[in-house]
Scaffold this active site. Structure first.
Site, PDB file in Angstrom:
ATOM      1  N   GLU A   1      -5.858  -8.887   6.285  1.00 40.48           N
ATOM      2  CA  GLU A   1      -7.194  -8.770   6.965  1.00 40.48           C
ATOM      3  C   GLU A   1      -6.993  -8.273   8.605  1.00 40.48           C
ATOM      4  O   GLU A   1      -6.109  -9.009   9.187  1.00 40.48           O
ATOM      5  CB  GLU A   1      -8.050  -9.966   6.878  1.00 40.48           C
ATOM      6  CG  GLU A   1      -9.287 -10.083   7.983  1.00 40.48           C
ATOM      7  CD  GLU A   1     -10.310  -8.829   7.647  1.00 40.48           C
ATOM      8  OE1 GLU A   1     -10.698  -8.152   8.382  1.00 40.48           O
ATOM      9  OE2 GLU A   1     -10.557  -8.690   6.344  1.00 40.48           O
TER      10      GLU A   1
ATOM     11  N   GLY B   1      -4.126  -2.995   6.882  1.00 41.36           N
ATOM     12  CA  GLY B   1      -3.657  -2.816   5.538  1.00 41.36           C
ATOM     13  C   GLY B   1      -2.563  -1.391   5.621  1.00 41.36           C
ATOM     14  O   GLY B   1      -1.417  -1.555   5.101  1.00 41.36           O
TER      15      GLY B   1
ATOM     16  N   ASP C   1     -10.660  -3.443  -0.665  1.00 41.91           N
ATOM     17  CA  ASP C   1     -12.033  -3.641  -0.336  1.00 41.91           C
ATOM     18  C   ASP C   1     -12.335  -3.821   1.040  1.00 41.91           C
ATOM     19  O   ASP C   1     -12.520  -4.885   1.626  1.00 41.91           O
ATOM     20  CB  ASP C   1     -12.428  -4.806  -1.319  1.00 41.91           C
ATOM     21  CG  ASP C   1     -13.972  -5.044  -1.260  1.00 41.91           C
ATOM     22  OD1 ASP C   1     -14.689  -3.739  -0.923  1.00 41.91           O
ATOM     23  OD2 ASP C   1     -14.563  -6.034  -1.590  1.00 41.91           O
TER      24      ASP C   1
END
Length: 188
Positions: free
Chosen positions: A31, A60, A79
């Site tokens: 995150e 990411g 996501d």
């Protein structure tokens, strides 16, 4: 899957599902925003310690390039959204190719995207197709413009054997109460 990477924490629903559905699976979560991690612990019951769960505060794309985290995964779930939609850096071919390279044999990549006129889903889908050498499928969740789920496969055998998954889809439906047979039919 025995190892899963989740890029994007959100409200922790995927983490909670994975911990319950796959109790022996090693789950890594990446995150970019520390505030999301903190809020998830405070309000969404993100475990502070769980031997199967590791939380990384990083982007990411940086995580995928980082040699300090050379692990490979059976499944990678992306996501991750920013204020304008799906995170643009995670739609670049370099990131997508790095995801493919970090998958174990038989591994699956899953990305949540938007399917709307202003978003240009076909171009995004084509980039994923290139990164996964055409071993991809898409699941458009509604006739109207909404979310679309794209699956990328490490190898072509996994992608081509969808009829073999019917029994597994029925078993998963019985276990989790989600209509997996319908989604499998849409993919097929």
């Amino acid at each position: 899957p025995r190892t899963v990477l989740l890029v994007g924490l959100g409200g922790c629903s995927q983490v909670h599902f994975l911990l319950k559905a796959l109790p022996d699976c090693a789950i890594d979560v990446v995150e970019i925003r520390q505030q999301v991690i903190d809020l998830s612990r405070e309000f969404f019951f993100l475990p502070r310690s769980d031997k199967h769960l590791r939380i990384f505060h990083a982007s990411g794309s940086d995580f995928m390039k980082d040699r300090a985290h050379p692990g490979s995964y059976d499944m990678i779930l992306v996501d991750a959204f920013d204020e304008s939609g799906p995170a643009a850096s995670l739609l670049e071919k370099d990131f997508l190719s790095a995801c493919r390279n970090r998958l174990n044999q038989g591994g699956v990549f899953v990305m949540n995207l938007w399917n709307s006129p202003g978003y240009d889903f076909p171009a995004r889908y084509n980039t994923i197709c290139e990164a996964f050498y055409g071993n991809v499928l898409k699941l458009l969740l509604a006739e109207s413009y909404q979310n679309a789920i794209v699956f990328g496969f490490k190898d072509s055998e996994t992608c081509r054997n969808l009829p073999d998954y019917r029994r597994g889809a029925r078993d998963l439906q019985a276990k989790h109460g989600i209509n997996f047979p319908r989604y499998l039919k849409q993919l097929y």
